[in-house]
Design an enzyme around this catalytic site. Structure first.
Site, short mmCIF file in Angstrom:
data_model
loop_
_atom_site.label_atom_id
_atom_site.label_comp_id
_atom_site.label_asym_id
_atom_site.label_seq_id
_atom_site.Cartn_x
_atom_site.Cartn_y
_atom_site.Cartn_z
N GLU A 1 0.83 -1.21 0.00
CA GLU A 1 0.00 0.00 0.00
C GLU A 1 0.86 1.26 0.00
OE1 GLU A 1 -3.32 0.13 -0.33
OE2 GLU A 1 -3.46 -2.05 -0.43
N HIS B 1 3.46 -9.91 17.28
CA HIS B 1 4.19 -11.05 17.81
C HIS B 1 5.62 -11.10 17.30
CE1 HIS B 1 5.45 -15.28 18.33
NE2 HIS B 1 4.82 -15.12 19.48
N LYS C 1 9.35 -11.63 26.83
CA LYS C 1 9.42 -10.71 25.70
C LYS C 1 9.48 -9.25 26.15
CE LYS C 1 6.89 -14.13 23.01
NZ LYS C 1 5.59 -14.51 22.40
#
Length: 380
Positions: A147, A298, A339
């Site tokens: 895009e 993620h 994380k």
């Protein structure tokens, strides 16, 4: 004990059970507790002007998602403060460096965003950050690449959420929320991209070039040669743009067609997971700003697992955690996976990023971004 009554036989003292429940005595609030306070609009009535910086600063003490916005501003400004400092040479990891790597900053900022944000007017805000070297690593989806490039070839238009899909399909117009993209835009993209894929295949055969998604994206940024493009500035400033789902969109459609017209192009995903994880391992400090969810969210978080978690984190999305999706997971779930560092103070803003992100940038990058002059490494 009999209840007290008036001459008419009516009780004059409330029942003790109800009274004790309603008038329960509070413990003192902890020392330093802040009070709720919004923007002081009386200032506007005196001079007729709104101080938008003060207005946005007041969000932090306004409660609800305004408070989350204020905390996100603090978190990003902390990233920028650390990033502006000289790198301690004792914390650098030169064995992880490769020839094409940029020198590390004192805080490596990972910016993740979903494709719909590039389709929207957020593209200009994202481009501002990449053009001015304010972030270090980008992660997006296929639409976040295509895009961006397609907008250099033809515009996206405003529409309505309620436009009927059947009528739009008959007219060859695709809807992205309340945005409209004529299908001719994708035809122009196919015409532009196919000869470039031919070149990539030729270089693979003659020069032994091993293409990865990030290398392909950088090349496309070079080929589009348009300063309105995020991909262009990623190429120009050597800021890697990772897209683990590169084929999940129009890019994939054109690559699919290319396997018939000129087969043999190989795009090595493994090369990129090594490169992305290496950026996290090289980082002296690490910050994550993730707009939206899915693979983008993620992928950024999992890279930071390699260093046992990011130091700073801001999530902006509307997803909820009750269905167990990673998109909806709160930062604390990422802490459980390693994380995000256990010592971090991550923030999630439950909001549409198109409403929030330009304001975040206005209160952080636009006001406070700076880098140390070269060299950016402190002397031993």
């Amino acid at each position: 004990m009999a209840a007290e009554v008036n001459p008419k036989g009516q009780e004059t003292i409330p029942p003790s059970l109800a009274q004790d429940a309603v008038l329960l005595q509070s413990e003192p609030m902890p020392e330093g507790s802040e009070t709720v306070q919004g923007y002081n609009w009386s200032v506007v009535s005196r001079n007729g002007e709104v101080d938008y910086h003060a207005l946005l600063e007041s969000y932090r003490t306004s409660g609800f998602q305004a408070m989350s916005f204020g905390l996100a501003v603090q978190q990003i400004n902390e990233m920028l403060k650390v990033r502006s400092q000289l790198v301690d040479p004792l914390k650098m990891k030169p064995l992880l460096d490769e020839p094409d790597d940029k020198p590390v900053t004192n805080c490596t900022i990972f910016l993740g965003y979903t494709s719909n944000l590039i389709s929207s007017g957020m593209r200009e805000t994202l481009c501002y950050l990449v053009k001015n070297n304010m972030v270090d690593v980008l992660v997006t989806t296929a639409g976040g690449i295509e895009e961006d490039l397609i907008k250099c070839l033809a515009p996206t238009y405003l529409g309505e959420f309620s436009l009927p899909g059947r009528e739009l399909r008959q007219k060859g117009i695709n809807r992205i929320g309340n945005l409209l993209v004529p299908n001719d835009n994708y035809c122009k993209f196919e015409t532009w991209l196919t000869p470039i894929l031919d070149k990539l295949l030729e270089e693979q055969k003659t020069d032994g070039t091993v293409w990865s998604p990030s290398k392909v994206i950088s090349r496309l940024g070079k080929e589009i040669n348009n300063e309105d493009s995020v991909c262009y500035w990623g190429y120009k400033n050597n800021i890697p743009i990772f897209c683990p789902a590169l084929t999940d969109g129009s890019l994939g459609d054109v690559i699919y067609f290319h396997t018939y017209t000129n087969p043999g192009l190989i795009i090595d995903l493994v090369q990129d997971i090594r490169r992305l994880n290496r950026q996290a391992l090289r980082a002296v400090h690490s910050g994550m700003i993730i707009l939206g969810g899915g693979v983008t969210k993620h992928h950024v978080c999992n890279a930071n697992l390699m260093r046992n978690g990011a130091d700073y984190s801001v999530f902006v999305n509307t997803a909820q955690e009750f269905d167990g999706s990673d998109s909806g997971a709160r930062p604390d779930e990422a802490v459980s996976w390693g994380k995000i560092k256990t010592s971090a103070q991550p923030v999630k803003v439950y909001a549409d990023a198109t409403l929030v992100f330009p304001l975040l940038v206005a209160e952080t990058f636009a006001r406070n971004h700076k880098l140390p002059t070269v060299p950016n490494v402190a002397p031993l």
